[in-house]
Scaffold this motif. Structure first.
Motif, short mmCIF file in Angstrom:
data_model
loop_
_atom_site.label_atom_id
_atom_site.label_comp_id
_atom_site.label_asym_id
_atom_site.label_seq_id
_atom_site.Cartn_x
_atom_site.Cartn_y
_atom_site.Cartn_z
N MET A 16 0.83 -1.21 0.00
CA MET A 16 0.00 0.00 0.00
C MET A 16 0.86 1.26 0.00
O MET A 16 0.54 2.24 -0.70
N LEU A 17 1.94 1.25 0.76
CA LEU A 17 2.84 2.42 0.80
C LEU A 17 3.41 2.70 -0.59
O LEU A 17 3.38 3.84 -1.06
N PHE A 18 3.91 1.67 -1.25
CA PHE A 18 4.54 1.87 -2.56
C PHE A 18 3.52 2.27 -3.63
O PHE A 18 3.80 3.15 -4.46
N VAL A 19 2.33 1.67 -3.59
CA VAL A 19 1.28 2.03 -4.55
C VAL A 19 0.87 3.49 -4.35
O VAL A 19 0.71 4.25 -5.31
N THR A 20 0.72 3.90 -3.10
CA THR A 20 0.33 5.29 -2.79
C THR A 20 1.39 6.27 -3.27
O THR A 20 1.07 7.31 -3.85
N CYS A 21 2.67 5.94 -3.02
CA CYS A 21 3.76 6.82 -3.47
C CYS A 21 3.79 6.92 -4.99
O CYS A 21 4.09 7.99 -5.54
N ALA A 22 3.48 5.81 -5.67
CA ALA A 22 3.40 5.86 -7.14
C ALA A 22 2.23 6.74 -7.57
O ALA A 22 2.36 7.58 -8.47
N PHE A 23 1.08 6.57 -6.90
CA PHE A 23 -0.11 7.35 -7.25
C PHE A 23 0.10 8.85 -7.03
O PHE A 23 -0.41 9.67 -7.81
N LEU A 24 0.83 9.22 -6.00
CA LEU A 24 1.03 10.64 -5.69
C LEU A 24 1.81 11.37 -6.78
O LEU A 24 1.87 12.60 -6.79
N ALA B 111 6.40 -1.80 -5.62
CA ALA B 111 5.08 -2.39 -5.38
C ALA B 111 4.99 -3.78 -6.02
O ALA B 111 4.46 -4.72 -5.42
N SER B 112 5.55 -3.91 -7.22
CA SER B 112 5.49 -5.19 -7.94
C SER B 112 6.35 -6.25 -7.28
O SER B 112 6.04 -7.45 -7.36
N SER C 50 -2.30 -2.75 -9.17
CA SER C 50 -2.68 -1.37 -8.84
C SER C 50 -1.78 -0.38 -9.58
O SER C 50 -2.24 0.67 -10.07
N ALA C 51 -0.49 -0.69 -9.66
CA ALA C 51 0.45 0.17 -10.39
C ALA C 51 0.09 0.22 -11.87
O ALA C 51 0.18 1.28 -12.52
N ILE C 52 -0.31 -0.92 -12.43
CA ILE C 52 -0.73 -0.96 -13.85
C ILE C 52 -1.93 -0.05 -14.06
O ILE C 52 -2.02 0.67 -15.06
N VAL C 53 -2.86 -0.06 -13.10
CA VAL C 53 -4.05 0.81 -13.19
C VAL C 53 -3.63 2.28 -13.18
O VAL C 53 -4.17 3.09 -13.95
N ILE C 54 -2.66 2.63 -12.36
CA ILE C 54 -2.17 4.02 -12.30
C ILE C 54 -1.60 4.43 -13.65
O ILE C 54 -1.90 5.53 -14.16
N TYR C 55 -0.80 3.57 -14.26
CA TYR C 55 -0.26 3.86 -15.60
C TYR C 55 -1.39 4.02 -16.61
O TYR C 55 -1.34 4.92 -17.47
N ALA C 56 -2.39 3.15 -16.52
CA ALA C 56 -3.52 3.22 -17.45
C ALA C 56 -4.28 4.54 -17.30
O ALA C 56 -4.69 5.16 -18.29
#
Length: 440
Positions: free
Chosen positions: A137-145, A171-172, A181-187
């Motif tokens: 969750m931490l890594f996904v959130t940092c990617a999303f930010l 995250a991966s 979740s990271a793939i969704v952020i890229y999308a």
């Protein structure tokens, strides 16, 4: 409300929620997956990675957990260390809330984000579970930010694309559905740039994605082997309307039905508030909720097309992104013209989070007492010449942690070669005939 009091509550209430999670660490009650984590990280780093490669998870969390054990395990009970390692990502998220999110979105959203992250039901539960969900969750959130810095500029800084790639890679390496979740952020970024017809930025985004693939190459062959193993045989049950309903409602599932209803109302209020946001914040909020919805959709679709691979807790990687989106929406519910109710919505959210936290802590302390009674009853029967026999791996696996000196015998349920290697530090064996048990 007095400005000094506001400032005090802004910092005090999220920290209080952290303290509640910190207190719950003393609950020694754990389940099989947590025991698995504890047993796996007793092995040296390279052996740990080799054992994990035979399972169905990437290795980063276990490496971090072993570092925690090596640093603190000699002074503190390893079980407490494991729980504290899971809490650290939450503490970092709250610090990010106090700093980065406050700078980008403002004080109100910063406060709501911290309260929701630390006070919602499943957020509390996974703040001390000895598994990889909080780290993912931490890594996904940092990617999303990175979305805010990328999308809100017609010419985004290359640094943000690099950070997006690095956090997505981390995250991966933590959990495969954190990778989803990271793939969704890229999308989401791709779609937003496509709408704006900004081909140059799409090129940068693709380059960022290629960087993730390059950084993930060391684990790719293992991933494909694990994927083949899962497609052949896996423990997760089939997809049904009931399971989909459970997946969607997972993050709102409080113990108390009244709290559950109010949490769903808070979610709806956040959705309504998003429509009142200015365009930039509206895009960010929708993307945050989209990370959660997209991860759910990917998990369900893959489970239907290939075989069941998704359970509700796998969405935890996207949970903080979703609550950030809701925090942005809630901040737009403006009751300033009703002076008495100006702080009504944030106050209600805070009270609900506090009630959730109190309920959670009471349950944890109740479980702690029950476990102590249970173990005190069993202790009188255990020892090196005793056998703990059951036909349920979960039971024997957990007892092998509390009583590694006893003969933990599993009857009629298979014990894989991987499990035998991971539980090699305790006396966990398997039999097919009760006549094999002697002197019991």
């Amino acid at each position: 409300m007095n400005a000094n009091l506001k400032k005090f509550l802004y910092y005090f209430l999220p920290v209080l929620l952290i303290v509640i999670s910190l207190v719950s660490i003393v609950n020694r009650c754990i389940w099989l997956d947590e025991v698995y984590s504890m047993k796996l990280v007793k092995h040296p780093f390279w052996e740990l990675i080799q054992l994990d490669a035979r399972d169905v998870h990437p290795p980063l969390y276990y490496i971090v957990l072993r570092c925690g054990f090596l640093s603190l395990g000699k002074f503190i009970d390893p079980l407490y260390v494991g729980k504290f390692v899971s809490l650290i990502p939450y503490i970092i998220l709250v610090i990010i809330g106090f700093t980065h999110i406050k700078k980008v979105y403002g004080t109100k959203i910063s406060f709501l984000f911290n309260i929701l992250v630390m006070g919602m039901p499943k957020m509390l539960l996974y703040s001390t579970e000895i598994r990889m969900y909080s780290l993912g969750m931490l890594f996904v959130t940092c990617a999303f930010l990175q979305i805010h810095s990328i999308i809100d500029n017609e010419k985004a800084n290359v640094k943000n694309y690099v950070l997006l790639a690095l956090f997505s890679t981390l995250a991966s390496y933590t959990h495969y559905f954190s990778c989803a979740s990271a793939i969704v952020i890229y999308a989401e970024i791709f779609i937003l740039w496509l709408i704006r017809k900004n081909v140059k930025e799409i090129g940068k985004l693709i380059a960022s994605g290629i960087l993730v693939v390059i950084l993930y190459i060391p684990w790719l062959s293992v991933f494909f082997k694990q994927a083949t193993k899962v497609s052949d045989d896996y423990w997760i049950g089939p997809v049904s309307l009931s399971s989909i309903k459970g997946d969607i409602g997972f993050l709102f599932r409080a113990n108390n039905i009244a709290l559950r209803i109010i949490i769903c109302i808070i979610f709806v209020i956040g959705i309504v508030g998003i429509h009142k946001c200015e365009k930039k914040n509206r895009e960010n909020a929708l993307c945050g909720i989209g990370v959660w919805a997209g991860t759910l959709a990917l998990g369900i679709i893959l489970s239907i097309i290939i075989r069941p691979v998704f359970v509700s807790r796998y969405v935890m990687g996207a949970a903080a992104c979703m609550w950030l989106g809701i925090a942005i929406g809630i901040s737009q519910i403006d009751l300033k013209k009703y002076k008495r109710f100006e702080l009504a919505v944030p106050a209600i959210v805070t009270v609900i989070c506090m009630l959730n936290s109190t309920d959670y802590l009471c349950r944890e302390m109740r479980e702690k007492r029950n476990l102590e009674v249970c173990l005190s009853e069993i202790d009188q029967y255990t020892g090196k010449d005793r056998i703990i026999l059951s036909d349920y791996l979960h039971l024997n696996g957990v007892f092998s942690y509390y009583h590694p000196e006893a003969n933990n015998v599993l009857y009629e349920e298979s014990l894989s070669e991987l499990a035998k290697d991971i539980y090699s530090d305790c006396r966990l064996t398997q039999i097919e005939d009760l006549s094999e048990v002697h002197n019991y």
